[in-house]
Design a protein around this motif. Structure first.
Motif, PDB file in Angstrom:
ATOM      1  N   ASN A 216       0.849  -1.191   0.000  1.00  0.00           N
ATOM      2  CA  ASN A 216       0.000   0.000   0.000  1.00  0.00           C
ATOM      3  C   ASN A 216       0.889   1.247   0.000  1.00  0.00           C
ATOM      4  N   LEU A 217       1.573   1.421  -1.130  1.00  0.00           N
ATOM      5  CA  LEU A 217       2.544   2.498  -1.270  1.00  0.00           C
ATOM      6  C   LEU A 217       2.358   3.224  -2.590  1.00  0.00           C
ATOM      7  N   ALA A 218       2.763   4.479  -2.603  1.00  0.00           N
ATOM      8  CA  ALA A 218       2.788   5.255  -3.843  1.00  0.00           C
ATOM      9  C   ALA A 218       4.126   5.982  -3.915  1.00  0.00           C
ATOM     10  N   PHE A 219       4.659   6.082  -5.122  1.00  0.00           N
ATOM     11  CA  PHE A 219       5.908   6.813  -5.339  1.00  0.00           C
ATOM     12  C   PHE A 219       5.783   7.675  -6.594  1.00  0.00           C
ATOM     13  N   ASP A 220       6.626   8.704  -6.674  1.00  0.00           N
ATOM     14  CA  ASP A 220       6.751   9.474  -7.903  1.00  0.00           C
ATOM     15  C   ASP A 220       7.617   8.690  -8.889  1.00  0.00           C
ATOM     16  N   TYR A 221       7.353   8.913 -10.190  1.00  0.00           N
ATOM     17  CA  TYR A 221       8.139   8.258 -11.233  1.00  0.00           C
ATOM     18  C   TYR A 221       8.559   9.284 -12.278  1.00  0.00           C
ATOM     19  N   LYS A 276      -4.140  -6.984  -5.861  1.00  0.00           N
ATOM     20  CA  LYS A 276      -4.441  -7.232  -4.446  1.00  0.00           C
ATOM     21  C   LYS A 276      -3.397  -6.562  -3.558  1.00  0.00           C
ATOM     22  N   VAL A 277      -3.870  -5.848  -2.546  1.00  0.00           N
ATOM     23  CA  VAL A 277      -2.975  -5.070  -1.675  1.00  0.00           C
ATOM     24  C   VAL A 277      -2.886  -5.708  -0.286  1.00  0.00           C
ATOM     25  N   LEU A 278      -1.665  -5.864   0.210  1.00  0.00           N
ATOM     26  CA  LEU A 278      -1.440  -6.416   1.544  1.00  0.00           C
ATOM     27  C   LEU A 278      -1.660  -5.346   2.616  1.00  0.00           C
ATOM     28  N   PRO A 279      -2.234  -5.701   3.744  1.00  0.00           N
ATOM     29  CA  PRO A 279      -2.361  -4.753   4.859  1.00  0.00           C
ATOM     30  C   PRO A 279      -0.981  -4.328   5.368  1.00  0.00           C
ATOM     31  N   ASN A 280      -0.849  -3.062   5.750  1.00  0.00           N
ATOM     32  CA  ASN A 280       0.433  -2.545   6.229  1.00  0.00           C
ATOM     33  C   ASN A 280       0.986  -3.349   7.398  1.00  0.00           C
ATOM     34  N   SER A 281       0.100  -3.761   8.314  1.00  0.00           N
ATOM     35  CA  SER A 281       0.554  -4.495   9.497  1.00  0.00           C
ATOM     36  C   SER A 281       1.250  -5.793   9.119  1.00  0.00           C
ATOM     37  N   LEU A 282       0.738  -6.470   8.097  1.00  0.00           N
ATOM     38  CA  LEU A 282       1.337  -7.730   7.657  1.00  0.00           C
ATOM     39  C   LEU A 282       2.676  -7.477   6.964  1.00  0.00           C
ATOM     40  N   VAL A 283       2.741  -6.413   6.161  1.00  0.00           N
ATOM     41  CA  VAL A 283       3.991  -6.079   5.457  1.00  0.00           C
ATOM     42  C   VAL A 283       5.113  -5.828   6.463  1.00  0.00           C
ATOM     43  N   LYS A 284       4.809  -5.104   7.540  1.00  0.00           N
ATOM     44  CA  LYS A 284       5.836  -4.789   8.541  1.00  0.00           C
ATOM     45  C   LYS A 284       6.378  -6.050   9.201  1.00  0.00           C
ATOM     46  N   ILE A 285       5.500  -7.046   9.408  1.00  0.00           N
ATOM     47  CA  ILE A 285       5.940  -8.309   9.989  1.00  0.00           C
ATOM     48  C   ILE A 285       6.851  -9.056   9.012  1.00  0.00           C
TER      49      ILE A 285
END
Length: 342
Positions: A216-221, A276-285
């Motif tokens: 669940n991230l966005a970046f400039d390109y 499909k987007v992963l929840p932030n809490s799961l990504v941190k783990i």
């Protein structure tokens, strides 16, 4: 026909090859530094793949960031320097201390050689990672006035880019030299062969189904061709001296948005692209056990939008959209057969 020579460090890199092509097209002589001379033909071929067929003005010299003597030889009769070479996680140590030391040592070696040769101006390729890292509470759009927070737990690459740029500015101020720095965001655009940047790798992974879940991230390109243009403008324009320039399309694009327009544009070719987007809490783990996730995971919940206003207003720079740059990356990867469609 110009009779000026530009030293481009790290000549085999994605940005460097495109910068070399722009310089040759404008009539400059180019000396590209390589860590091994065995890559000369490969780099010439990549330059020609940009559409710049005449590479007669291109020569190479062997040099390494940590070898001061190699830069003294490389710098002879040079008018300008584009210092683009930098240790990256893919090519150099993953240790923060080792990567920082290599990047800072490289700056000092190259800048000392440039000072002794009385080079007119240095253009340093820094990165947006020297601007926006370590700022959890920064709702405003990032500008060139911002610096990454070195007191926070920065990734090795971000810390190396930040400390190397700071070292560069310190050197030119104390030696009264001219410099401009370019800070690209995520660099996309047409790949020129089997080697490409870590930003491009994400596109390949999406199409090959190796990103079943998105962050669940966005970046400039930004498109690499526009980054190369900005390097040339920063070298040539008097107003650029002493300035930093963010190289961004100004489009802040999430992974989900990216996946959606790739599916729309490529149709059946994008059948493995997930939205499909992963929840932030799961990504941190997961990031605790997967070092490849640690750098992107550090930006969860943080604003990453950057401004292109300064480069546009001061130098008249124009950039393609972020979406156009990403689509160009994917199209070129299909053209080179780099994406496994099975």
């Amino acid at each position: 026909m110009k009779n000026e020579t530009v030293l481009v460090t790290g000549a085999s890199g994605f940005i460097a090859v495109n910068a070399i092509a722009k310089l040759l097209a404008k009539g400059y002589k180019v000396r590209g530094s390589l860590r091994t001379m065995a890559r000369q033909d490969e780099v010439r071929a990549m330059v020609q793949a940009t559409g710049q067929q005449d590479v007669s003005g291109l020569e190479f010299v062997e040099a390494d960031l940590v070898n001061a003597n190699s830069w003294k030889l490389a710098m002879q009769d040079v008018d300008y320097v584009m210092h683009i070479a930098s240790p990256t996680p893919a090519t150099r140590p993953d240790s923060a201390d080792a990567m920082v030391e290599m990047a800072v040592t490289g700056v000092r070696n190259i800048y000392q050689a440039a000072y002794e040769e009385d080079v007119k101006r240095i253009v340093l390729t820094s990165a947006s990672g020297a601007v926006l890292a370590g700022h959890k509470n920064h709702p405003e759009i990032f500008t060139e006035d911002d610096w990454s927070d070195l007191s926070s737990d920065l990734n090795a690459y971000q810390r190396s880019k930040t400390e190397a740029e700071l070292a560069a500015w310190d050197f030119v101020k104390s030696h009264k030299m001219e410099m401009a720095s370019i800070l690209p965001v995520g660099v996309m655009g047409p790949v020129l062969g089997k080697d490409f940047s870590h930003s491009n790798q994400a596109i390949k992974d999406m199409f090959e189904g190796r990103m079943p879940f998105l962050l669940n991230l966005a970046f400039d390109y930004v498109d690499v061709r526009d980054v190369a243009d900005l390097h040339v403008l920063a070298m040539e324009r008097p107003k650029a001296a002493g300035e930093r320039f963010l190289a961004t399309s100004g489009d802040n694009i999430s992974y989900k948005e990216q996946a959606s327009f790739l599916k729309a544009h490529f149709g059946v070719k994008a059948k493995k692209v997930s939205t499909k987007v992963l929840p932030n809490s799961l990504v941190k783990i997961v990031a605790h056990f997967n070092k490849q996730l640690r750098m992107p995971a550090s930006f969860l919940g943080q604003n990453t939008s950057c401004s292109s206003e300064k480069a546009r207003a001061l130098l008249g720079w124009q950039a393609r959209s972020g979406q156009e740059a990403i689509i160009a990356t994917a199209e070129s990867m299909f053209d080179f057969g780099l994406i496994d469609e099975a």
